[in-house]
Design a protein around this motif. Sequence first.
Motif, PDB file in Angstrom:
ATOM      1  N   TYR A 111       0.806  -1.214   0.000  1.00 29.05           N
ATOM      2  CA  TYR A 111       0.000   0.000   0.000  1.00 29.05           C
ATOM      3  C   TYR A 111       0.845   1.272   0.000  1.00 29.05           C
ATOM      4  N   GLN A 112       2.105   1.160   0.313  1.00 28.50           N
ATOM      5  CA  GLN A 112       2.941   2.343   0.475  1.00 28.50           C
ATOM      6  C   GLN A 112       3.966   2.503  -0.638  1.00 28.50           C
ATOM      7  N   GLN A 113       3.782   1.772  -1.729  1.00 29.88           N
ATOM      8  CA  GLN A 113       4.637   1.931  -2.899  1.00 29.88           C
ATOM      9  C   GLN A 113       3.788   2.180  -4.138  1.00 29.88           C
ATOM     10  N   ILE A 114       4.290   3.017  -5.041  1.00 28.29           N
ATOM     11  CA  ILE A 114       3.639   3.246  -6.331  1.00 28.29           C
ATOM     12  C   ILE A 114       4.058   2.135  -7.291  1.00 28.29           C
ATOM     13  N   ALA A 115       3.124   1.581  -8.015  1.00 30.71           N
ATOM     14  CA  ALA A 115       3.470   0.588  -9.033  1.00 30.71           C
ATOM     15  C   ALA A 115       4.380   1.237 -10.065  1.00 30.71           C
ATOM     16  N   PRO A 116       5.529   0.631 -10.389  1.00 26.82           N
ATOM     17  CA  PRO A 116       6.476   1.251 -11.327  1.00 26.82           C
ATOM     18  C   PRO A 116       5.869   1.618 -12.669  1.00 26.82           C
ATOM     19  N   ARG A 117       4.870   0.885 -13.114  1.00 29.00           N
ATOM     20  CA  ARG A 117       4.292   1.224 -14.415  1.00 29.00           C
ATOM     21  C   ARG A 117       3.602   2.591 -14.408  1.00 29.00           C
ATOM     22  N   TYR A 118       3.239   3.079 -13.210  1.00 28.92           N
ATOM     23  CA  TYR A 118       2.598   4.390 -13.112  1.00 28.92           C
ATOM     24  C   TYR A 118       3.598   5.513 -12.845  1.00 28.92           C
ATOM     25  N   GLY A 119       4.797   5.163 -12.399  1.00 27.22           N
ATOM     26  CA  GLY A 119       5.783   6.183 -12.100  1.00 27.22           C
ATOM     27  C   GLY A 119       6.423   5.942 -10.755  1.00 27.22           C
ATOM     28  N   MET A 125       4.049  10.997  -7.722  1.00 28.48           N
ATOM     29  CA  MET A 125       2.833  11.173  -6.931  1.00 28.48           C
ATOM     30  C   MET A 125       2.899  12.459  -6.116  1.00 28.48           C
ATOM     31  N   GLU A 126       4.035  12.711  -5.503  1.00 28.95           N
ATOM     32  CA  GLU A 126       4.172  13.923  -4.696  1.00 28.95           C
ATOM     33  C   GLU A 126       4.045  15.173  -5.559  1.00 28.95           C
ATOM     34  N   LYS A 127       4.569  15.112  -6.759  1.00 25.65           N
ATOM     35  CA  LYS A 127       4.433  16.256  -7.673  1.00 25.65           C
ATOM     36  C   LYS A 127       2.982  16.451  -8.084  1.00 25.65           C
ATOM     37  N   ARG A 139      -3.519  24.254  -7.680  1.00 25.37           N
ATOM     38  CA  ARG A 139      -4.698  24.633  -8.470  1.00 25.37           C
ATOM     39  C   ARG A 139      -5.982  24.665  -7.634  1.00 25.37           C
ATOM     40  N   GLY A 140      -5.864  24.394  -6.348  1.00 29.10           N
ATOM     41  CA  GLY A 140      -7.059  24.345  -5.507  1.00 29.10           C
ATOM     42  C   GLY A 140      -7.862  23.077  -5.693  1.00 29.10           C
ATOM     43  N   MET A 141      -7.220  21.999  -6.166  1.00 26.97           N
ATOM     44  CA  MET A 141      -7.895  20.731  -6.411  1.00 26.97           C
ATOM     45  C   MET A 141      -7.560  19.737  -5.295  1.00 26.97           C
ATOM     46  N   HIS A 142      -8.395  18.693  -5.177  1.00 27.85           N
ATOM     47  CA  HIS A 142      -8.218  17.679  -4.147  1.00 27.85           C
ATOM     48  C   HIS A 142      -8.136  16.288  -4.778  1.00 27.85           C
ATOM     49  N   LEU A 143      -7.419  15.385  -4.102  1.00 30.92           N
ATOM     50  CA  LEU A 143      -7.184  14.039  -4.632  1.00 30.92           C
ATOM     51  C   LEU A 143      -7.601  12.972  -3.628  1.00 30.92           C
ATOM     52  N   LEU A 144      -8.438  12.039  -4.090  1.00 30.80           N
ATOM     53  CA  LEU A 144      -8.746  10.831  -3.337  1.00 30.80           C
ATOM     54  C   LEU A 144      -8.054   9.652  -4.002  1.00 30.80           C
ATOM     55  N   LEU A 145      -7.351   8.840  -3.218  1.00 25.30           N
ATOM     56  CA  LEU A 145      -6.854   7.565  -3.703  1.00 25.30           C
ATOM     57  C   LEU A 145      -7.880   6.479  -3.381  1.00 25.30           C
ATOM     58  N   ASP A 146      -7.592   5.276  -3.836  1.00 23.41           N
ATOM     59  CA  ASP A 146      -8.500   4.147  -3.632  1.00 23.41           C
ATOM     60  C   ASP A 146      -7.944   3.275  -2.516  1.00 23.41           C
ATOM     61  N   LEU A 147      -8.673   3.156  -1.424  1.00 23.73           N
ATOM     62  CA  LEU A 147      -8.271   2.320  -0.305  1.00 23.73           C
ATOM     63  C   LEU A 147      -8.954   0.963  -0.423  1.00 23.73           C
ATOM     64  N   VAL A 148      -8.171  -0.104  -0.315  1.00 26.69           N
ATOM     65  CA  VAL A 148      -8.704  -1.472  -0.386  1.00 26.69           C
ATOM     66  C   VAL A 148      -8.477  -2.111   0.986  1.00 26.69           C
ATOM     67  N   PRO A 149      -9.450  -1.993   1.898  1.00 25.80           N
ATOM     68  CA  PRO A 149      -9.217  -2.440   3.280  1.00 25.80           C
ATOM     69  C   PRO A 149      -9.612  -3.883   3.556  1.00 25.80           C
ATOM     70  N   TRP A 197      -0.652   8.019   3.661  1.00 28.14           N
ATOM     71  CA  TRP A 197      -1.007   8.802   2.473  1.00 28.14           C
ATOM     72  C   TRP A 197      -1.521  10.191   2.833  1.00 28.14           C
ATOM     73  N   LEU A 198      -2.231  10.318   3.935  1.00 28.55           N
ATOM     74  CA  LEU A 198      -2.682  11.647   4.343  1.00 28.55           C
ATOM     75  C   LEU A 198      -1.492  12.527   4.711  1.00 28.55           C
ATOM     76  N   ASN A 199      -0.479  11.934   5.279  1.00 26.37           N
ATOM     77  CA  ASN A 199       0.746  12.693   5.558  1.00 26.37           C
ATOM     78  C   ASN A 199       1.475  13.097   4.280  1.00 26.37           C
ATOM     79  N   LYS A 200       1.261  12.354   3.206  1.00 28.78           N
ATOM     80  CA  LYS A 200       1.831  12.715   1.899  1.00 28.78           C
ATOM     81  C   LYS A 200       1.074  13.882   1.257  1.00 28.78           C
ATOM     82  N   GLY A 201      -0.098  14.191   1.784  1.00 26.61           N
ATOM     83  CA  GLY A 201      -0.890  15.284   1.238  1.00 26.61           C
ATOM     84  C   GLY A 201      -2.135  14.855   0.499  1.00 26.61           C
ATOM     85  N   VAL A 202      -2.366  13.544   0.366  1.00 25.85           N
ATOM     86  CA  VAL A 202      -3.610  13.072  -0.233  1.00 25.85           C
ATOM     87  C   VAL A 202      -4.779  13.554   0.615  1.00 25.85           C
TER      88      VAL A 202
END
Length: 525
Positions: free
Chosen positions: A70-78, A83-85, A93-103, A197-202
């Motif tokens: 859960y704490q690594q980005i799949a290499p195919r995505y970058g 992600m931090e960028k 831009r005043g936009m917000h991001l939700l990731l997908d949590l699979v609990p 992820w919330l600490n990352k800014g998500v």
Amino acid sequence: MASLPKWLETALFYEIYPQSFRDTNADGIGDLPGILEKLDYIQGLGFNAIWMNPCYLSPFGDAGYDVQDYQQIAPRYGTMADMEKLIAEMHRRGMHLLLDLVPGHTSEEHEWFLKSSQKEPNEYSDRYIWTSPDTKQVFGLNKTRGTREGLYHYNFYPIQPSLNYGFAKVTQPWQTPAGAPPVQKTIEGIKDIIRFWLNKGVDGFRVDMAFSLVKDDGPGRPETVKVWQQIFPDINCEFPEAAFVSEWGVPSEAIPAGFAMDFYLQMNAQGFSKLFDFGDPEDLDATPFFDPRGNGDPKAFADEYTDFLAKTKGKGYICLITGNHDIFRRPKSISDLDIKLSYAFIYTMPGIPFLYYGDEIGMRQQNDLYPVEGSMFRTGARTPMQWDTGKNAGFSTADVDDLYLPIDPDENRPNVAQEEQEPDSILNFIKSILALRKENPALGNTADFRVLFAQENTYPLVYGREGGGQKLIVAVNPAARACEAELPCAVGDVLYALGGAAAVIPSASGCTLKMEGESFVIFLA
């Protein structure tokens, strides 16, 4: 219950299936730099928030919903730096991001499961649901490749072992009671992922299968509700502006559990939305609430929706969707007007609306595709975004055989570049209906809603919206035939109209609204 994040009051979401959105490194798979490249486009449509499907490290047996880490980005995505960028540029831009949590489950290749599947007891032995050694293999149970005896329970595919949140009703000696110490360890593990992820800014998460944590839960899923009520207080205290939307489909259960939002996910057995999508015309179960064939039942929708709204108003949001990665896209038989009518309805309702990538250009369902990464019947709703008339519709410069999924082969397939130049395109309609929503406070996410006309198997559906000192009356007739409604109030001038004409005749009790087939109108009240 914690207060709702302030930014949700004006949130408008765009869903991105990352592997199919935009490929910038010519490997045939969409990536995080591709999303970054298109932020101005998304914002230009009028959206200020994004939900991204899973981007974590995964063996991709289920398109990333089988999480390996859960704490690594799949290499195919970058990379994590990508992600931090992306997060930083969205916030700029005043936009917000939700990731997908699979609990509810992980990949069988997750470190937790590899340790849990070992014979020797360790801190992860009870992180998953394991049977006794003598249990016979049946549906829902699978044999591990590790040294541990017994079988493990899985949630969706056998490659997705179920995390242990216990059983509401314990009937076997190997079943953990809900709330027991091993369950608490699982809960703390999920909290740690959220915090990371919330600490990352998500800005929050869409939560996959949020209703399914505790096994054999009863009506209302009370034990699963308790799990979320343990998770959210700590998270809300640490991150008060974090937002969570649940894949639950019952807002009257999900919102009290602590979610800020729940999807109105009413689908039939064929995977079509019960709102506006279409299945086999001969299949009654495929008939949506709003249907140009005239067979739908707006009252069924209105009754269910108003019940949900009454139980959740002021506590959380009901989210209507144009579609998603699990729902069939628009078939070729559906006209642009039908699509616009559905969007006009969605974007004049309360709550927080979500649009699935490509729906803004009317991308069509692709049938008879070979499943990829466990996509099954959903494959045709996940094909690459169509940006222009160039190679691979502008999605990727890779060889066609290397694409994640094939592009719509129709030479007249819709694309962004062309629709931006066509005033009557679906894309420009989306821009206009989002602008209309923003310009009129009565159409806002939190504005009041009441049903004015909704009768069984009868059109139109008429509802009032009120907020910010403004009152509006909205009427939709998706049927291809004329209809009328007796309203208990007078109406003012037309603010907005789409499709067939609408006329109002004053009456002793209010007015009679007459609407031509496939029409939509907003009146000042």
